[in-house]
Enzyme design. Structure first.
Site, mmCIF file in Angstrom:
data_model
loop_
_atom_site.group_PDB
_atom_site.id
_atom_site.type_symbol
_atom_site.label_atom_id
_atom_site.label_comp_id
_atom_site.label_asym_id
_atom_site.label_seq_id
_atom_site.Cartn_x
_atom_site.Cartn_y
_atom_site.Cartn_z
ATOM 1 N N SER A 65 0.819 -1.214 0.000
ATOM 2 C CA SER A 65 0.000 0.000 0.000
ATOM 3 C C SER A 65 0.852 1.263 0.000
ATOM 4 O O SER A 65 2.025 1.257 0.383
ATOM 5 C CB SER A 65 -0.908 0.009 1.224
ATOM 6 O OG SER A 65 -1.593 -1.206 1.337
HETATM 7 N N1 SAH Z 1 -0.900 -4.911 3.999
HETATM 8 C C1 SAH Z 1 -0.101 -5.209 2.831
HETATM 9 C C2 SAH Z 1 -0.752 -4.843 1.513
HETATM 10 C C3 SAH Z 1 -1.907 -5.675 1.275
HETATM 11 S S1 SAH Z 1 -2.350 -6.027 -0.390
HETATM 12 C C4 SAH Z 1 1.253 -4.559 2.902
HETATM 13 O O1 SAH Z 1 1.535 -3.831 3.866
HETATM 14 O O2 SAH Z 1 2.063 -4.812 2.013
HETATM 15 C C5 SAH Z 1 -3.694 -7.099 0.072
HETATM 16 C C6 SAH Z 1 -3.287 -8.490 0.422
HETATM 17 O O3 SAH Z 1 -4.453 -9.154 0.907
HETATM 18 C C7 SAH Z 1 -2.806 -9.290 -0.778
HETATM 19 O O4 SAH Z 1 -1.526 -9.775 -0.523
HETATM 20 C C8 SAH Z 1 -3.829 -10.423 -0.898
HETATM 21 O O5 SAH Z 1 -3.267 -11.642 -1.306
HETATM 22 C C9 SAH Z 1 -4.355 -10.509 0.530
HETATM 23 N N2 SAH Z 1 -5.656 -11.146 0.691
HETATM 24 C C10 SAH Z 1 -6.768 -10.988 -0.066
HETATM 25 N N3 SAH Z 1 -7.767 -11.782 0.407
HETATM 26 C C11 SAH Z 1 -7.266 -12.430 1.504
HETATM 27 C C12 SAH Z 1 -7.808 -13.381 2.416
HETATM 28 N N4 SAH Z 1 -9.039 -13.860 2.317
HETATM 29 N N5 SAH Z 1 -7.020 -13.829 3.408
HETATM 30 C C13 SAH Z 1 -5.742 -13.395 3.536
HETATM 31 N N6 SAH Z 1 -5.170 -12.512 2.695
HETATM 32 C C14 SAH Z 1 -5.922 -12.027 1.690
#
Ligand code: SAH
Length: 221
Positions: A65
Site C-alpha cells: 500500500s
Molecule cells: N498490507 C499489505 C498490503 C496488502 S495487499 C502490505 O503492507 O504490504 C492485500 C493483500 O491481501 C494481498 O496480498 C492479498 O493476497 C491478501 N488477501 C486478499 N484476500 C485475503 C484473504 N481472504 N485472506 C488473507 N489474505 C488475503
C-alpha cells in the site's frame, strides 16, 4: 557524513513531510513509519522508489500500500502498546511492521503462501518479534486468538464481515476498505461500543479485493 547519505536523509524528510500533508499527525504513528524501512518489503527493482508515496507491485500480482494510506489507517486504528491486533492481508508485511512498533502483539494472515513466507522473512530480519505471519484464508479471521483489540483489513471487502466484528473486543476498533467495485471503495472505521457499532467514513481508497480461500501459487511463487 558521506555524500551519499545526504540525498537519503532528504528523501526521509520528504517521506515524513508527505505523510504529514496527507493527515498523519500522531507522533507515534509517524515514528513507527519512520522506523519501518519500506525498501525491505519490496523487490530489488522497486527499492529505489520505496520512499515515494505510491503503491508498488509485490509478488503474486499484489501491491504494497501507499505509505500515506498505511499511515492514515494506522492512525485511525488508535493502537496502544496493550493492543492485540489482527491484520487480514499481510502482503509484503509492511503494514504489520509498522504496527509492530505500536502494538503488543500482531497477527497477520495472507492467502498467498510465497508472500506470507517473504513477509515473515522481512519482519524477522527487522527483529519484529511480536508479529506472527499466518499463511491462510483471512475471511474466517483467527478465532483461536480472538478477541482482538484492533482489526485492520488491507484488502477490499464488499461489506464489513460480521464474523470479524464478532472477533473484535468490546470497545475495539476495526478499519476496513469497503466497496462493491475495485474502483470505488471507502475506508471505514468501526468502533464497537456498548450502544452498538459506530461507523465513520475516512475517504476513498483503492485496494485489491479480499478473496476467499487459499491462493494456488507455484511452489516458488
Ligand atoms: N498490507 C499489505 C498490503 C496488502 S495487499 C502490505 O503492507 O504490504 C492485500 C493483500 O491481501 C494481498 O496480498 C492479498 O493476497 C491478501 N488477501 C486478499 N484476500 C485475503 C484473504 N481472504 N485472506 C488473507 N489474505 C488475503
Amino acid at each position: 557524513m558521506s555524500e551519499a547519505a545526504i540525498p537519503q536523509e532528504e528523501a526521509r524528510w520528504a517521506f515524513i513531510f508527505t505523510l504529514q500533508q496527507a493527515g498523519v499527525r500522531e507522533k507515534a504513528v509517524l515514528d513507527a513509519l519512520e522506523a519501518t524501512p519500506r525498501d525491505r518489503f519490496v523487490d530489488g527493482l522497486f527499492r529505489a522508489r520505496a520512499l515515494e508515496d505510491i503503491a508498488l507491485p509485490i509478488s503474486c500480482g499484489q501491491t504494497i500500500s501507499q505509505p500515506s494510506v498505511v499511515g492514515l489507517m494506522t492512525q485511525a486504528l488508535e493502537v496502544t502498546n496493550r493492543c492485540k491486533v489482527l491484520e487480514i492481508g499481510a502482503g509484503s508485511g509492511y503494514q504489520a511492521g509498522v504496527l509492530s512498533h505500536l502494538a503488543r502483539r500482531v497477527y497477520t494472515i495472507e492467502r498467498h503462501r510465497p508472500l506470507a513466507r517473504q513477509a515473515r522473512a522481512a519482519l524477522a530480519d527487522l527483529g519484529a518479534s511480536n508479529v506472527t505471519v499466518i499463511s491462510g484464508d483471512g475471511t474466517a479471521g483467527l478465532p483461536e486468538q480472538a478477541p482482538f483489540d484492533r482489526i485492520i483489513v488491507t484488502a477490499a471487502a464488499e461489506d464489513v464481515p460480521a464474523f470479524l466484528l464478532d472477533q473484535l473486543r468490546d470497545g475495539g476498533i476495526m478499519v476496513i476498505p469497503v466497496g462493491q467495485s475495485d474502483t470505488v471503495q471507502q475506508m471505514i472505521k468501526v468502533v464497537k461500543t456498548p450502544e452498538g457499532l459506530e461507523y465513520t467514513e475516512l475517504g476513498d481508497v483503492r485496494f485489491v479485493p479480499l478473496l476467499e480461500g487459499i491462493a494456488e501459487d507455484l511452489p516458488d511463487g
